[in-house]
Design a protein around this motif. Structure first.
Motif, PDB file in Angstrom:
ATOM      1  N   ILE A 548       0.860  -1.174   0.000  1.00 52.88           N
ATOM      2  CA  ILE A 548       0.000   0.000   0.000  1.00 52.88           C
ATOM      3  C   ILE A 548       0.903   1.232   0.000  1.00 52.88           C
ATOM      4  O   ILE A 548       1.697   1.427   0.917  1.00 52.88           O
ATOM      5  CB  ILE A 548      -0.926   0.019   1.231  1.00 52.88           C
ATOM      6  N   VAL A 549       0.802   2.019  -1.057  1.00 56.24           N
ATOM      7  CA  VAL A 549       1.556   3.273  -1.150  1.00 56.24           C
ATOM      8  C   VAL A 549       0.615   4.388  -0.715  1.00 56.24           C
ATOM      9  O   VAL A 549      -0.389   4.658  -1.373  1.00 56.24           O
ATOM     10  CB  VAL A 549       2.069   3.517  -2.575  1.00 56.24           C
ATOM     11  N   THR A 550       0.913   5.009   0.401  1.00 57.78           N
ATOM     12  CA  THR A 550       0.003   6.024   0.942  1.00 57.78           C
ATOM     13  C   THR A 550       0.312   7.419   0.425  1.00 57.78           C
ATOM     14  O   THR A 550      -0.604   8.197   0.153  1.00 57.78           O
ATOM     15  CB  THR A 550       0.059   6.024   2.477  1.00 57.78           C
ATOM     16  N   ASN A 551       1.593   7.753   0.282  1.00 57.03           N
ATOM     17  CA  ASN A 551       1.967   9.102  -0.143  1.00 57.03           C
ATOM     18  C   ASN A 551       3.214   9.051  -1.006  1.00 57.03           C
ATOM     19  O   ASN A 551       4.135   8.267  -0.736  1.00 57.03           O
ATOM     20  CB  ASN A 551       2.234  10.017   1.061  1.00 57.03           C
ATOM     21  N   CYS A 552       3.238   9.882  -2.026  1.00 50.27           N
ATOM     22  CA  CYS A 552       4.458  10.138  -2.797  1.00 50.27           C
ATOM     23  C   CYS A 552       4.486  11.618  -3.134  1.00 50.27           C
ATOM     24  O   CYS A 552       3.436  12.216  -3.447  1.00 50.27           O
ATOM     25  CB  CYS A 552       4.493   9.318  -4.091  1.00 50.27           C
ATOM     26  N   MET A 553       5.657  12.208  -3.093  1.00 50.80           N
ATOM     27  CA  MET A 553       5.792  13.618  -3.472  1.00 50.80           C
ATOM     28  C   MET A 553       7.043  13.798  -4.313  1.00 50.80           C
ATOM     29  O   MET A 553       7.995  13.006  -4.220  1.00 50.80           O
ATOM     30  CB  MET A 553       5.825  14.523  -2.236  1.00 50.80           C
ATOM     31  N   GLU A 554       7.027  14.846  -5.144  1.00 54.00           N
ATOM     32  CA  GLU A 554       8.134  15.154  -6.043  1.00 54.00           C
ATOM     33  C   GLU A 554       8.660  16.538  -5.733  1.00 54.00           C
ATOM     34  O   GLU A 554       7.894  17.448  -5.384  1.00 54.00           O
ATOM     35  CB  GLU A 554       7.643  15.082  -7.495  1.00 54.00           C
ATOM     36  N   SER A 555       9.968  16.688  -5.821  1.00 50.22           N
ATOM     37  CA  SER A 555      10.589  17.983  -5.583  1.00 50.22           C
ATOM     38  C   SER A 555      11.804  18.129  -6.487  1.00 50.22           C
ATOM     39  O   SER A 555      12.436  17.131  -6.855  1.00 50.22           O
ATOM     40  CB  SER A 555      11.004  18.125  -4.117  1.00 50.22           C
ATOM     41  N   GLU A 556      12.127  19.354  -6.838  1.00 53.11           N
ATOM     42  CA  GLU A 556      13.343  19.609  -7.611  1.00 53.11           C
ATOM     43  C   GLU A 556      14.543  19.864  -6.715  1.00 53.11           C
ATOM     44  O   GLU A 556      15.653  20.031  -7.209  1.00 53.11           O
ATOM     45  CB  GLU A 556      13.124  20.798  -8.550  1.00 53.11           C
ATOM     46  N   THR A 557      14.309  19.903  -5.396  1.00 52.99           N
ATOM     47  CA  THR A 557      15.409  20.121  -4.450  1.00 52.99           C
ATOM     48  C   THR A 557      15.478  18.952  -3.479  1.00 52.99           C
ATOM     49  O   THR A 557      14.464  18.342  -3.123  1.00 52.99           O
ATOM     50  CB  THR A 557      15.208  21.426  -3.665  1.00 52.99           C
ATOM     51  N   GLU A 558      16.680  18.664  -3.036  1.00 49.84           N
ATOM     52  CA  GLU A 558      16.899  17.503  -2.176  1.00 49.84           C
ATOM     53  C   GLU A 558      16.236  17.656  -0.817  1.00 49.84           C
ATOM     54  O   GLU A 558      15.871  16.679  -0.176  1.00 49.84           O
ATOM     55  CB  GLU A 558      18.405  17.279  -2.009  1.00 49.84           C
ATOM     56  N   ASP A 559      16.061  18.893  -0.343  1.00 49.05           N
ATOM     57  CA  ASP A 559      15.469  19.097   0.975  1.00 49.05           C
ATOM     58  C   ASP A 559      13.935  19.134   0.942  1.00 49.05           C
ATOM     59  O   ASP A 559      13.296  19.282   1.994  1.00 49.05           O
ATOM     60  CB  ASP A 559      16.000  20.387   1.615  1.00 49.05           C
ATOM     61  N   PHE A 560      13.330  19.032  -0.226  1.00 44.75           N
ATOM     62  CA  PHE A 560      11.874  18.971  -0.381  1.00 44.75           C
ATOM     63  C   PHE A 560      11.179  20.204   0.210  1.00 44.75           C
ATOM     64  O   PHE A 560      10.045  20.126   0.662  1.00 44.75           O
ATOM     65  CB  PHE A 560      11.304  17.698   0.261  1.00 44.75           C
ATOM     66  N   THR A 561      11.865  21.351   0.182  1.00 47.83           N
ATOM     67  CA  THR A 561      11.221  22.566   0.688  1.00 47.83           C
ATOM     68  C   THR A 561      10.059  22.991  -0.195  1.00 47.83           C
ATOM     69  O   THR A 561       9.073  23.554   0.282  1.00 47.83           O
ATOM     70  CB  THR A 561      12.248  23.704   0.788  1.00 47.83           C
ATOM     71  N   ASP A 562      10.174  22.737  -1.504  1.00 50.04           N
ATOM     72  CA  ASP A 562       9.078  23.026  -2.435  1.00 50.04           C
ATOM     73  C   ASP A 562       8.737  21.716  -3.128  1.00 50.04           C
ATOM     74  O   ASP A 562       9.458  21.258  -4.014  1.00 50.04           O
ATOM     75  CB  ASP A 562       9.509  24.085  -3.446  1.00 50.04           C
ATOM     76  N   SER A 563       7.645  21.087  -2.711  1.00 55.17           N
ATOM     77  CA  SER A 563       7.307  19.765  -3.230  1.00 55.17           C
ATOM     78  C   SER A 563       5.885  19.759  -3.766  1.00 55.17           C
ATOM     79  O   SER A 563       5.065  20.624  -3.431  1.00 55.17           O
ATOM     80  CB  SER A 563       7.458  18.702  -2.136  1.00 55.17           C
ATOM     81  N   LYS A 603      16.458  17.480 -13.254  1.00 63.19           N
ATOM     82  CA  LYS A 603      16.458  16.398 -12.279  1.00 63.19           C
ATOM     83  C   LYS A 603      15.347  16.651 -11.270  1.00 63.19           C
ATOM     84  O   LYS A 603      14.815  17.761 -11.147  1.00 63.19           O
ATOM     85  CB  LYS A 603      17.803  16.295 -11.560  1.00 63.19           C
ATOM     86  N   MET A 604      15.001  15.593 -10.566  1.00 55.43           N
ATOM     87  CA  MET A 604      13.982  15.689  -9.525  1.00 55.43           C
ATOM     88  C   MET A 604      14.285  14.657  -8.453  1.00 55.43           C
ATOM     89  O   MET A 604      15.121  13.760  -8.634  1.00 55.43           O
ATOM     90  CB  MET A 604      12.576  15.469 -10.099  1.00 55.43           C
ATOM     91  N   TYR A 605      13.588  14.791  -7.337  1.00 53.89           N
ATOM     92  CA  TYR A 605      13.677  13.845  -6.229  1.00 53.89           C
ATOM     93  C   TYR A 605      12.253  13.380  -5.899  1.00 53.89           C
ATOM     94  O   TYR A 605      11.291  14.151  -6.033  1.00 53.89           O
ATOM     95  CB  TYR A 605      14.295  14.490  -4.989  1.00 53.89           C
ATOM     96  N   ILE A 606      12.138  12.147  -5.449  1.00 55.30           N
ATOM     97  CA  ILE A 606      10.829  11.600  -5.088  1.00 55.30           C
ATOM     98  C   ILE A 606      10.936  10.883  -3.747  1.00 55.30           C
ATOM     99  O   ILE A 606      11.926  10.177  -3.479  1.00 55.30           O
ATOM    100  CB  ILE A 606      10.289  10.647  -6.177  1.00 55.30           C
ATOM    101  N   GLU A 607       9.932  11.089  -2.912  1.00 60.96           N
ATOM    102  CA  GLU A 607       9.843  10.388  -1.623  1.00 60.96           C
ATOM    103  C   GLU A 607       8.467   9.736  -1.514  1.00 60.96           C
ATOM    104  O   GLU A 607       7.452  10.345  -1.845  1.00 60.96           O
ATOM    105  CB  GLU A 607      10.043  11.363  -0.456  1.00 60.96           C
TER     106      GLU A 607
END
Length: 736
Positions: A548-563, A603-607
């Motif tokens: 079960i995947v509850t949440n995923c978010m994408e950000s262009e910065t490693e610290d996810f300040t703007d996601s 590039k992007m980051y995903i959590e």
């Protein structure tokens, strides 16, 4: 010289500041359960203290001085939670004190509080026994929002059947210190309900109450001089927080949770277990905060989408706790708190069995021999064990029963260092209503701790590792038609909850792996990726396990300040993302439409936050978080792992970085496969899809704890005891 003098004065002030004791905050909550001691006519009492203190949790070294009749409860299962911030914990101890008691108490360097108790001995006219002061349940720290009125019901009980009344403590009579009333609080004394009007600024406030017991009187007759028999202190804290979301988003209590002020009766060595179930549509539940008796197990916490649950269990071992034990709990989100619920555990009083009763134990069974002369007016034909399939025989002199340790409803619990096998002989009336006496007889065989092999038994719930194995989760990124699951992604079938697969293919032009490869061969090496497949993977190979995947978010910065959210509470947030249907349920694949996503760079980051789940019934499935049919019962009937949080390293969005990767379709990865991309918060992949060495397998962040493992059954000599009692009573018995 002047400069040195100034420096010296500054140093002296700094030393004085460091040596000055820190500010002593009040407790975040306190109750005292008072038990009069018969041996000196109630002039002294056994006081059971429960105190909530800010973190870091203080030790209990100072609560018991040398030579005092005092016991500190140092439990392996501490009550420690995070809301309200910064954090808090519970400390408990019991101590013999005078019945009229006033004192300042201190825990650690942070918490100092004043306690006033008046339990002067009074002999009750109705039974000639000492009066017993009221019991008040200690709730977790209370939370509310500015301009949001809320009621807090304080749960109380009285063993003498007296009426319990709550009132604000009075400084002029020495009941409290610095306890000025708050204009934004109202108190219904008769029901012990505290009302926050909402008219307070954000901050933390301390509330001082006294609970009194009064002789009950009929509504038509009021006693002229019905003064309180005793009073005990109740300290509460209320944290008022700013909220921009309104007042109607508190988590809701769901069915299956104990009713408010309910009572659960507990026999010796019996395990009681119950769930707390919640629904929170605005914010996910971060924790279910609990305050209860020492060694109350709290296992199986799961917060999945808008549903949350926690299982609690308590085993009655030999103890010197009070007869009434409250358990209070609330669900906390980032901004809100649920309604307060308290249930009570009632330790049944037991009397000694008559002479001639024996319980003998061996390695496989216990044998009961009971004189029937002690069972006056009890119908012997209505007696049975936990399982009615096991025979109970009797003749004119004795009742006998052979009770296997591995059957007849016999259960095993752990009491201290001993493993205890328990069963119960009880009356089961065959008519709906009966006035005949009933029998309740707890039985137990106890194995000394030195003979118990294997890990300590805790609660009858398997650990996460026992259920799911050694879980590893990771993320991978591949172009459509490439990667280990290319045969699924080259001609994908999409879930139709947002767009049909045919429409998606027309809009995006996704086709087979061959067409993708030929298209990519002719592109410029600095061209941006148009589509990307996100693999959310696990190594779990347990049958019937589901991801079960509850949440995923994408950000262009490693610290996810703007996601930007990709998924929230199990639901895909836009038509930028579609789920690809797979044959197995322990991994997920999502197609990301990069053209439509708000990505401006290369590039992007995903959590993502992930749980694994197994439905406990073969006819059930794990809850579909995006379906309206999901309910709390589905959550309770499922077993979940901890919530795993996994974050990618930088994911390149240039086609050139994917050009040299293997595009051949392969079989699914084995259950012990390592991640193929470094994707945790502590690791980054230099090349998309590069294989990590075994030493770099990512460590997944787990947010929960699990129960202990059950032990092996000991085969050495067992000692048998009978636990105390026959409870016989004439009453109307209504069988369910």
């Amino acid at each position: 010289m002047l400069h040195r003098l100034k420096l010296g004065v500054l140093l002296q002030w700094l030393i004085l500041f460091l040596l000055t004791p820190a500010y002593k905050a009040s407790s975040l909550g306190l109750t005292v359960h008072v038990v009069p001691l018969e041996e000196n006519g109630g002039k002294t009492v056994r006081a059971h203290f429960s105190v909530i203190t800010p973190s870091p949790c203080p030790d209990l070294l100072a609560v018991c001085a040398a030579g005092e009749d005092c016991q500190a409860h140092r439990t392996a299962l501490p009550f420690s939670y995070t809301k309200p911030s910064p954090a808090w914990c519970v400390r408990q101890w019991q101590k013999t004190i005078p019945s009229n008691y006033n004192a300042f108490l201190k825990l650690g360097f942070q918490t100092e509080f004043y306690v006033s108790i008046n339990a002067d001995p009074k002999i009750r006219a109705n039974n000639g026994k000492l009066n017993r002061p009221p019991f008040v349940a200690l709730p977790p720290p209370l939370r509310a929002s500015v301009n949001c009125p809320v009621d807090f019901h304080i749960s109380t009980k009285d063993l003498d059947g007296d009426k319990v009344r709550c009132r604000f403590a009075r400084a002029d009579t020495g009941e409290c210190r610095d306890c000025l009333p708050h204009s934004f609080l109202e108190l219904d004394e008769a029901s012990c309900t505290l009302t926050f009007t909402g008219k307070a600024a954000a901050g933390q406030y301390f509330i001082y109450l006294m609970a009194e017991d009064l002789i009950p009187s009929p509504p038509t007759r009021q006693l002229l001089n019905n003064s309180p028999l005793s009073f005990v202190p109740v300290h509460l804290s209320l944290t008022v927080e700013e909220s921009a979301s309104g007042c109607s988003y508190n988590p809701l209590v769901l069915d299956g949770t104990p009713e408010r002020d309910s009572v659960q009766f507990v026999l010796p060595f019996q395990e009681v277990k119950f769930n707390a179930n919640y629904k929170s549509d605005q914010e996910s539940v971060l924790e279910i905060a609990v305050v209860g008796p020492p060694d109350l197990y709290r296992v199986g916490f799961a917060s999945i989408s808008n549903l949350a649950k926690l299982t609690m269990a308590w085993i009655r071992s030999e103890n010197n706790l009070t007869q009434l034990l409250p358990v209070c709990f609330v669900a906390n989100t980032k901004s809100f708190q649920s309604q307060l619920r308290c249930t009570w555990l009632y330790q049944r009083e037991m009397r000694t069995l008559p002479d001639g009763t024996e319980l003998m134990c061996n390695q496989t069974e216990m044998f009961l021999l009971l004189p029937v002369s002690s069972l006056t007016n009890v119908n012997l034909d209505e007696l049975q064990l936990n399982s009615p399939t096991c025979p109970v025989t009797h003749n004119s002199t004795h009742l006998t029963a052979h009770i296997p340790l591995g059957g007849c409803g016999t259960t095993a619990v752990h009491s201290g260092t001993e493993l205890v096998y328990t069963n119960t002989l009880k009356s089961v009336h065959h008519t709906m209503i009966s006035r005949r006496p009933s029998l309740i007889l707890p039985l137990a065989c106890r194995i000394p701790g030195v003979q118990v092999k294997g890990p300590r038994y805790a609660v009858s719930m398997p650990t996460e590792r026992e259920t799911f194995g050694e879980v590893l989760v990771w993320l991978e990124f591949h172009l459509p038609g490439q990667g280990p699951l290319a045969r699924l992604t080259s001609t994908p079938r999409f879930r139709s909850n947002i767009l049909s697969s045919s429409r998606f293919r027309r809009e995006t032009g996704s086709g087979s792996s061959t067409s993708n490869s030929s298209t990519q061969a002719g592109v410029q090496r600095d061209e941006m990726v148009k589509q990307l497949d996100l693999y959310v993977m696990s190594n779990c190979s347990v049958d019937r396990a589901e991801m079960i995947v509850t949440n995923c978010m994408e950000s262009e910065t490693e610290d996810f300040t703007d996601s930007h959210p990709i998924m929230e509470k199990g639901c895909i947030m836009s038509n930028n993302t579609l789920e690809i249907i797979t044959e197995q349920k322990t991994f997920k694949i999502y197609r990301l439409d990069i053209n439509k996503m708000a990505v401006s760079g290369t590039k992007m980051y995903i959590e993502c936050k992930i749980n694994l789940c197994i439905a406990t019934l073969h006819s059930d499935t794990c809850p579909d978080l995006c379906s309206n049919s999901s309910s709390s019962s589905m959550l309770v009937r499922s077993v979940f792992t901890s919530t795993y949080s996994v974050r990618s390293g930088p994911v390149s969005l240039l086609v050139a970085d994917f050009m040299n990767r293997n595009t051949t379709a392969t079989d699914l990865p084995p259950s012990n496969a390592s991640p193929t991309t470094g994707l945790t918060s502590s690791q980054q992949a230099t090349t998309p899809g590069s294989t990590l060495p075994a030493s770099q397998i990512p460590n997944v962040i787990s947010t929960n704890t699990t129960a202990s493992q059950a032990p092996e059954v000991a085969t050495s000599r067992i000692t048998g005891v009978i636990l105390m009692t026959i409870a016989m009573f004439l009453q109307m018995t209504i069988l369910q």
